[in-house]
Design a protein around this motif. Structure first.
Motif, PDB file in Angstrom:
ATOM      1  N   MET A   1      -5.544 -13.283 -12.423  1.00 41.14           N
ATOM      2  CA  MET A   1      -5.036 -12.689 -13.661  1.00 41.14           C
ATOM      3  C   MET A   1      -3.525 -12.848 -13.724  1.00 41.14           C
ATOM      4  SD  MET A   1      -5.613  -8.806 -15.113  1.00 41.14           S
ATOM      5  CE  MET A   1      -7.402  -9.051 -15.183  1.00 41.14           C
ATOM      6  N   ASP A   5      -1.346 -11.101 -19.161  1.00 47.03           N
ATOM      7  CA  ASP A   5      -2.630 -10.485 -19.512  1.00 47.03           C
ATOM      8  C   ASP A   5      -2.600  -8.977 -19.274  1.00 47.03           C
ATOM      9  OD1 ASP A   5      -3.741 -12.995 -20.124  1.00 47.03           O
ATOM     10  OD2 ASP A   5      -4.237 -13.335 -18.024  1.00 47.03           O
ATOM     11  N   LEU A   6      -1.865  -8.549 -18.249  1.00 47.29           N
ATOM     12  CA  LEU A   6      -1.814  -7.132 -17.908  1.00 47.29           C
ATOM     13  C   LEU A   6      -0.879  -6.354 -18.830  1.00 47.29           C
ATOM     14  CD1 LEU A   6      -1.576  -7.420 -14.016  1.00 47.29           C
ATOM     15  CD2 LEU A   6      -3.604  -6.939 -15.377  1.00 47.29           C
ATOM     16  N   ALA A 165      -7.023  -3.764  -3.134  1.00 47.46           N
ATOM     17  CA  ALA A 165      -6.504  -4.708  -4.126  1.00 47.46           C
ATOM     18  C   ALA A 165      -5.748  -5.853  -3.463  1.00 47.46           C
ATOM     19  CB  ALA A 165      -5.593  -3.979  -5.112  1.00 47.46           C
ATOM     20  N   ALA A 241      -6.286   1.433 -12.257  1.00 44.00           N
ATOM     21  CA  ALA A 241      -6.743   0.052 -12.470  1.00 44.00           C
ATOM     22  C   ALA A 241      -5.564  -0.885 -12.709  1.00 44.00           C
ATOM     23  CB  ALA A 241      -7.720   0.002 -13.644  1.00 44.00           C
ATOM     24  N   LEU A 242      -4.605  -0.441 -13.526  1.00 45.29           N
ATOM     25  CA  LEU A 242      -3.438  -1.275 -13.806  1.00 45.29           C
ATOM     26  C   LEU A 242      -2.598  -1.483 -12.551  1.00 45.29           C
ATOM     27  CD1 LEU A 242      -1.574  -2.784 -15.723  1.00 45.29           C
ATOM     28  CD2 LEU A 242      -0.545  -0.583 -16.362  1.00 45.29           C
ATOM     29  N   ARG A 244      -3.570  -1.507  -9.437  1.00 48.01           N
ATOM     30  CA  ARG A 244      -4.248  -2.441  -8.535  1.00 48.01           C
ATOM     31  C   ARG A 244      -4.152  -3.873  -9.050  1.00 48.01           C
ATOM     32  NH1 ARG A 244      -7.225   2.365  -8.069  1.00 48.01           N
ATOM     33  NH2 ARG A 244      -8.625   1.933  -9.803  1.00 48.01           N
ATOM     34  N   ASP A 245      -4.293  -4.057 -10.343  1.00 50.40           N
ATOM     35  CA  ASP A 245      -4.179  -5.406 -10.901  1.00 50.40           C
ATOM     36  C   ASP A 245      -2.754  -5.946 -10.765  1.00 50.40           C
ATOM     37  OD1 ASP A 245      -6.828  -5.537 -11.601  1.00 50.40           O
ATOM     38  OD2 ASP A 245      -6.523  -4.967 -13.700  1.00 50.40           O
ATOM     39  N   LEU A 246      -1.766  -5.083 -10.966  1.00 48.30           N
ATOM     40  CA  LEU A 246      -0.379  -5.518 -10.802  1.00 48.30           C
ATOM     41  C   LEU A 246      -0.105  -5.953  -9.362  1.00 48.30           C
ATOM     42  CD1 LEU A 246       1.478  -2.749 -12.842  1.00 48.30           C
ATOM     43  CD2 LEU A 246       1.537  -5.200 -13.353  1.00 48.30           C
ATOM     44  N   ALA A 248      -2.330  -6.961  -7.072  1.00 46.90           N
ATOM     45  CA  ALA A 248      -3.088  -8.174  -6.753  1.00 46.90           C
ATOM     46  C   ALA A 248      -2.427  -9.412  -7.358  1.00 46.90           C
ATOM     47  CB  ALA A 248      -4.528  -8.032  -7.253  1.00 46.90           C
ATOM     48  N   THR A 249      -1.939  -9.288  -8.578  1.00 50.02           N
ATOM     49  CA  THR A 249      -1.281 -10.415  -9.239  1.00 50.02           C
ATOM     50  C   THR A 249       0.024 -10.762  -8.535  1.00 50.02           C
ATOM     51  OG1 THR A 249      -2.268  -9.814 -11.353  1.00 50.02           O
ATOM     52  CG2 THR A 249      -0.342 -11.253 -11.435  1.00 50.02           C
ATOM     53  N   GLU A 252      -0.730 -12.654  -5.412  1.00 48.45           N
ATOM     54  CA  GLU A 252      -1.082 -14.040  -5.717  1.00 48.45           C
ATOM     55  C   GLU A 252       0.172 -14.863  -6.018  1.00 48.45           C
ATOM     56  OE1 GLU A 252      -3.792 -16.535  -8.945  1.00 48.45           O
ATOM     57  OE2 GLU A 252      -4.090 -14.382  -8.671  1.00 48.45           O
TER      58      GLU A 252
END
Length: 257
Positions: A1, A5-6, A165, A241-242, A244-246, A248-249, A252
């Protein structure tokens, strides 16, 4: 992601930051990542407690007294124990010592310097300071090593799923979470120090201040805080959720395997 997108669908009143650092002798070239939407600086909540614990050790001759307050300040995010360190050493002294050790300059909060969680920070500054802590520990600083060890003991309830994450069960983690009476948002922040070996360091930070405007929800939240009850679940519902996505991104983008 991707970061876009976030951040694309965030409420216009939200503020979000993420940052990461990967560096170290004997490794690949240093790499940094950062992204921001909204305010340039956010109140730090409890995100800096391990750093406060680290530098305060040199100012408290009684090692057992330091440990008695520093360990719960990090492991269970005890406000009372953090305040003991913060006020006995002095906010200005602690922040000046952090500047000397990390090169990152933070100011005591306006109005009431005793509010350690109101120091305003940016995610890239937090990442830079924790990278110094991590490399100091790797180089043999016993206090830095102890503090990182305590961060490794932070429970999953207070880690907001950061280790999962980041796919790093051994990550040293500290979170900060709070919604002050003068704010119409909940602040939820996480920093993770990734195990890399040698004197290499990897740090990932995510910070959010998301709208929390429902009057009834705010009343219930304040009641729980005033009673000393846990509010982590509410922060996870709003921002987990946000966050964890931040993270993980950012991982990456840093190229961590």
């Amino acid at each position: 992601m991707a970061f876009n997108d976030l951040l694309n669908d965030l409420d216009h009143s939200a503020s979000v930051q993420a940052a990461g650092i990967r560096r170290g002798y004997g490794g690949p070239p240093a790499r940094t990542v950062s992204v921001r939407s909204g305010l340039t600086r956010l109140r730090c909540a409890s995100l800096l407690k391990p750093l406060y614990a680290w530098v305060s050790a040199a100012r408290i001759p009684d090692t057992e007294r330091w440990r008695r307050h520093a360990e719960p300040a990090v492991v269970i995010s005890s406000n009372a124990d953090t305040l003991n360190l913060w006020l006995s050493v002095g906010p200005r002294v602690i922040l000046d010592d952090l500047r000397e050790r990390t090169g990152v300059a933070w100011e005591p909060p306006n109005g009431d310097p005793s509010r350690f969680g109101s120091v305003e920070v940016a995610a890239d500054e937090v990442a830079a300071a924790y990278a110094v802590l991590a490399q100091a520990a790797a180089a043999g600083d016993p206090v830095a090593g102890t503090v990182l060890g305590w961060m490794g003991e932070v429970s999953e309830t207070q880690a907001f799923g950061a280790r999962e994450a980041l796919r790093s069960p051994q990550a040293a983690v500290k979170s900060g979470w709070y919604g002050a009476p003068d704010e119409t948002c909940l602040r939820t922040h996480v920093v993770a120090v990734l195990p890399r070996g040698g004197t290499k360091a990897g740090v990932i930070v995510a910070m959010t201040a998301l709208p929390y405007t429902d009057a009834r929800e705010r009343e219930v939240y304040r009641d729980r805080v005033n009673q000393g009850l846990s509010v982590e679940a509410e922060h996870d519902k709003v921002a987990g959720a946000l966050l964890r996505d931040l993270m993980a991104t950012t991982r990456e983008e840093l190229g961590h395997s």
